[in-house]
Design a protein around this motif. Structure first.
Motif, PDB file in Angstrom:
ATOM      1  N   TYR A  46      44.839  -8.844   1.821  1.00  0.00           N
ATOM      2  CA  TYR A  46      45.015  -7.759   0.874  1.00  0.00           C
ATOM      3  C   TYR A  46      45.303  -8.339  -0.499  1.00  0.00           C
ATOM      4  CZ  TYR A  46      45.155  -3.771   4.099  1.00  0.00           C
ATOM      5  OH  TYR A  46      44.830  -2.788   4.991  1.00  0.00           O
ATOM      6  N   SER A  47      44.799  -7.675  -1.512  1.00  0.00           N
ATOM      7  CA  SER A  47      45.148  -8.031  -2.886  1.00  0.00           C
ATOM      8  C   SER A  47      46.590  -7.618  -3.151  1.00  0.00           C
ATOM      9  CB  SER A  47      44.221  -7.316  -3.868  1.00  0.00           C
ATOM     10  OG  SER A  47      44.689  -7.446  -5.201  1.00  0.00           O
ATOM     11  N   GLY A  48      47.320  -8.471  -3.858  1.00  0.00           N
ATOM     12  CA  GLY A  48      48.650  -8.130  -4.308  1.00  0.00           C
ATOM     13  C   GLY A  48      48.697  -7.903  -5.801  1.00  0.00           C
ATOM     14  N   ASP A  49      47.526  -7.707  -6.399  1.00  0.00           N
ATOM     15  CA  ASP A  49      47.413  -7.569  -7.854  1.00  0.00           C
ATOM     16  C   ASP A  49      46.473  -6.408  -8.138  1.00  0.00           C
ATOM     17  OD1 ASP A  49      46.431  -7.922 -10.576  1.00  0.00           O
ATOM     18  OD2 ASP A  49      47.377  -9.892 -10.539  1.00  0.00           O
ATOM     19  N   ASP A  50      46.997  -5.348  -8.738  1.00  0.00           N
ATOM     20  CA  ASP A  50      46.181  -4.157  -9.011  1.00  0.00           C
ATOM     21  C   ASP A  50      44.920  -4.483  -9.797  1.00  0.00           C
ATOM     22  OD1 ASP A  50      47.624  -1.423  -8.247  1.00  0.00           O
ATOM     23  OD2 ASP A  50      49.199  -2.812  -8.875  1.00  0.00           O
ATOM     24  N   ALA A  51      45.061  -5.217 -10.886  1.00  0.00           N
ATOM     25  CA  ALA A  51      43.936  -5.446 -11.776  1.00  0.00           C
ATOM     26  C   ALA A  51      42.880  -6.370 -11.179  1.00  0.00           C
ATOM     27  CB  ALA A  51      44.429  -6.022 -13.106  1.00  0.00           C
ATOM     28  N   LEU A  52      43.278  -7.275 -10.283  1.00  0.00           N
ATOM     29  CA  LEU A  52      42.338  -8.231  -9.704  1.00  0.00           C
ATOM     30  C   LEU A  52      41.647  -7.708  -8.452  1.00  0.00           C
ATOM     31  CD1 LEU A  52      44.205 -11.668 -10.046  1.00  0.00           C
ATOM     32  CD2 LEU A  52      42.317 -10.781 -11.421  1.00  0.00           C
ATOM     33  N   THR A  53      41.961  -6.521  -8.029  1.00  0.00           N
ATOM     34  CA  THR A  53      41.391  -6.006  -6.792  1.00  0.00           C
ATOM     35  C   THR A  53      39.870  -5.953  -6.796  1.00  0.00           C
ATOM     36  OG1 THR A  53      43.420  -4.761  -6.366  1.00  0.00           O
ATOM     37  CG2 THR A  53      41.465  -4.086  -5.147  1.00  0.00           C
ATOM     38  N   SER A 104      50.149   2.501  -7.775  1.00  0.00           N
ATOM     39  CA  SER A 104      50.093   3.744  -6.998  1.00  0.00           C
ATOM     40  C   SER A 104      51.428   4.471  -6.954  1.00  0.00           C
ATOM     41  CB  SER A 104      49.585   3.468  -5.577  1.00  0.00           C
ATOM     42  OG  SER A 104      50.337   2.451  -4.952  1.00  0.00           O
ATOM     43  N   ASN A 105      52.512   3.835  -7.402  1.00  0.00           N
ATOM     44  CA  ASN A 105      53.763   4.574  -7.591  1.00  0.00           C
ATOM     45  C   ASN A 105      53.559   5.742  -8.545  1.00  0.00           C
ATOM     46  OD1 ASN A 105      56.468   3.329  -6.452  1.00  0.00           O
ATOM     47  ND2 ASN A 105      55.181   1.579  -7.010  1.00  0.00           N
ATOM     48  N   VAL A 106      52.842   5.500  -9.620  1.00  0.00           N
ATOM     49  CA  VAL A 106      52.684   6.513 -10.663  1.00  0.00           C
ATOM     50  C   VAL A 106      51.344   7.240 -10.598  1.00  0.00           C
ATOM     51  CG1 VAL A 106      54.319   5.559 -12.312  1.00  0.00           C
ATOM     52  CG2 VAL A 106      52.001   4.655 -12.262  1.00  0.00           C
ATOM     53  N   TRP A 107      50.348   6.618  -9.920  1.00  0.00           N
ATOM     54  CA  TRP A 107      49.025   7.243  -9.773  1.00  0.00           C
ATOM     55  C   TRP A 107      48.582   7.160  -8.312  1.00  0.00           C
ATOM     56  CZ3 TRP A 107      48.393   3.017 -13.742  1.00  0.00           C
ATOM     57  CH2 TRP A 107      48.834   3.435 -15.003  1.00  0.00           C
ATOM     58  N   PRO A 108      49.280   7.809  -7.404  1.00  0.00           N
ATOM     59  CA  PRO A 108      48.990   7.620  -5.979  1.00  0.00           C
ATOM     60  C   PRO A 108      47.573   7.991  -5.574  1.00  0.00           C
ATOM     61  CG  PRO A 108      50.642   9.358  -6.336  1.00  0.00           C
ATOM     62  CD  PRO A 108      50.449   8.666  -7.635  1.00  0.00           C
ATOM     63  N   LYS A 109      47.090   9.134  -5.986  1.00  0.00           N
ATOM     64  CA  LYS A 109      45.750   9.547  -5.583  1.00  0.00           C
ATOM     65  C   LYS A 109      44.673   8.760  -6.335  1.00  0.00           C
ATOM     66  CE  LYS A 109      46.948  14.243  -4.109  1.00  0.00           C
ATOM     67  NZ  LYS A 109      46.670  15.693  -4.294  1.00  0.00           N
ATOM     68  N   ALA A 110      44.912   8.481  -7.596  1.00  0.00           N
ATOM     69  CA  ALA A 110      43.922   7.746  -8.377  1.00  0.00           C
ATOM     70  C   ALA A 110      43.755   6.320  -7.855  1.00  0.00           C
ATOM     71  CB  ALA A 110      44.312   7.732  -9.850  1.00  0.00           C
ATOM     72  N   VAL A 111      44.866   5.671  -7.519  1.00  0.00           N
ATOM     73  CA  VAL A 111      44.768   4.312  -6.978  1.00  0.00           C
ATOM     74  C   VAL A 111      44.095   4.329  -5.613  1.00  0.00           C
ATOM     75  CG1 VAL A 111      46.086   2.314  -6.166  1.00  0.00           C
ATOM     76  CG2 VAL A 111      46.686   3.406  -8.330  1.00  0.00           C
ATOM     77  N   HIS A 112      44.374   5.338  -4.820  1.00  0.00           N
ATOM     78  CA  HIS A 112      43.716   5.468  -3.522  1.00  0.00           C
ATOM     79  C   HIS A 112      42.195   5.479  -3.704  1.00  0.00           C
ATOM     80  CE1 HIS A 112      43.839   6.686   0.785  1.00  0.00           C
ATOM     81  NE2 HIS A 112      42.685   7.261   0.488  1.00  0.00           N
ATOM     82  N   ARG A 113      41.720   6.262  -4.677  1.00  0.00           N
ATOM     83  CA  ARG A 113      40.275   6.306  -4.951  1.00  0.00           C
ATOM     84  C   ARG A 113      39.787   4.975  -5.511  1.00  0.00           C
ATOM     85  NH1 ARG A 113      38.737  11.204  -8.388  1.00  0.00           N
ATOM     86  NH2 ARG A 113      38.980  12.173  -6.349  1.00  0.00           N
ATOM     87  N   TYR A 114      40.561   4.388  -6.412  1.00  0.00           N
ATOM     88  CA  TYR A 114      40.208   3.082  -6.996  1.00  0.00           C
ATOM     89  C   TYR A 114      39.985   2.039  -5.911  1.00  0.00           C
ATOM     90  CZ  TYR A 114      41.549  -1.391  -9.296  1.00  0.00           C
ATOM     91  OH  TYR A 114      41.619  -2.686  -9.745  1.00  0.00           O
ATOM     92  N   VAL A 115      40.875   1.983  -4.935  1.00  0.00           N
ATOM     93  CA  VAL A 115      40.741   1.001  -3.860  1.00  0.00           C
ATOM     94  C   VAL A 115      39.505   1.305  -3.017  1.00  0.00           C
ATOM     95  CG1 VAL A 115      41.816   0.036  -1.786  1.00  0.00           C
ATOM     96  CG2 VAL A 115      43.207   0.511  -3.816  1.00  0.00           C
TER      97      VAL A 115
END
Length: 296
Positions: free
Chosen positions: A184-191, A207-218
């Motif tokens: 798993y990536s441990g870095d949001d920007a490097l995913t 995803s603390n502040v953008w839970p649904k958006a990060v879910h889609r991003y991943v």
């Protein structure tokens, strides 16, 4: 339950009152938001200030997270430099509905390959849950050993590596040495880059502040759409890490009204970031992106 059943895990913050005491109501509220988004929750990680909390506070966090009526899995952080204490902590967590453990490379002592093998084998043997081993040399002072991976990759409780070295080269080297494991990536920007190199998901701060958006991003990163997402998410991740984590994310959570206070435990302090304009701009950009790409 397998850790890899969940693509996005949120390294959730530990909310506090202004006096520094835990705010367990806010913690529950944040976890419910992650449940709504379908993100697994990691408590007492780096973002959760796990090492700054006393044992009784850590127990309260685990009790709260494991008692909620949620569908998502919960992972508990295990990290420090005293092996006996970590083994006792795992044993304590066994009495609750904890689904997995995050095992951090030992802090400060900078052990070599043999010391890491002994450390992780002891923890893996004690756990009765799937485990994610966490490589974060910027915090621990030592890189995860390739030799340790090769020796322990067949352990029945060793399922995943969280790679947060910030190095694609290291990621590829680790993955080549233990193809049986998920990474798993441990870095949001490097995913986006890690996804192209074969990662399975993300353990996220954003995803603390953008839970649904990060879910889609991943999801999109895993589908190969990472390059198109990189400019926006890099800019927003830069805002979230403008000061030591989790200072910015707690400030933005308070700004959004999701927690009542952005208080932290020393040595962290809110004073590290006086101007949150970049955070507010990032929040607006991510909300706009989520709406434009089809909100749920």
């Amino acid at each position: 339950m397998k850790i890899t059943d969940t693509q996005t895990w949120t390294a959730v913050v530990t909310p506090m009152h202004e006096n520094g005491e835990l705010n367990l109501e806010d913690l529950a509220s944040l976890i419910y938001k992650q449940d709504e988004a379908g993100n697994g929750v990691l408590v007492l990680g780096s973002t959760g200030e796990g090492l700054a909390l006393g044992l009784e506070d850590k127990k309260q966090v685990v009790k709260t997270a494991s008692s909620l009526n949620i569908e998502i899995p919960v992972m508990a952080g295990v990290g420090g430099f005293n092996l006996r204490h970590q083994l006792e902590w795992i044993e304590y967590c066994h009495q609750f509905e904890i689904d997995a453990f995050l095992l951090v490379t030992p802090l400060y002592a900078k052990p070599g390959a043999k010391g890491q093998v002994q450390w992780f084998k002891s923890l893996l043997d004690a756990a009765d849950k799937p485990c994610m081993v966490y490589n974060v040399p910027s915090r621990t002072g030592v890189k995860m050993s390739v030799e340790m991976l090769m020796e322990l990759k067949g352990h029945p409780n060793f399922e995943v590596v969280k790679e947060a070295s910030g190095s694609i080269t290291d990621f590829q080297r680790y993955r080549a040495s233990a193809p049986e494991l998920a990474f798993y990536s441990g870095d949001d920007a490097l995913t986006p880059f890690f996804a192209m190199a074969g990662c399975t998901g993300l353990v996220s701060v954003a995803s603390n502040v953008w839970p649904k958006a990060v879910h889609r991003y991943v999801q999109w990163c895993m589908e190969g759409r990472g390059p198109e997402l990189l400019p926006l998410w890099q800019e927003c991740a830069d805002a979230l890490f403008e000061a030591p984590n989790p200072v910015p994310v707690k400030l933005l959570l308070k700004e959004k009204g999701w927690i009542s206070s952005s208080a932290l435990r020393p040595p962290l302090t809110e004073d590290e970031l006086a101007d949150i304009s970049l955070l507010k701009n990032a929040d607006q950009m991510i909300r706009d992106w989520y709406e434009e790409t089809g909100s749920d």
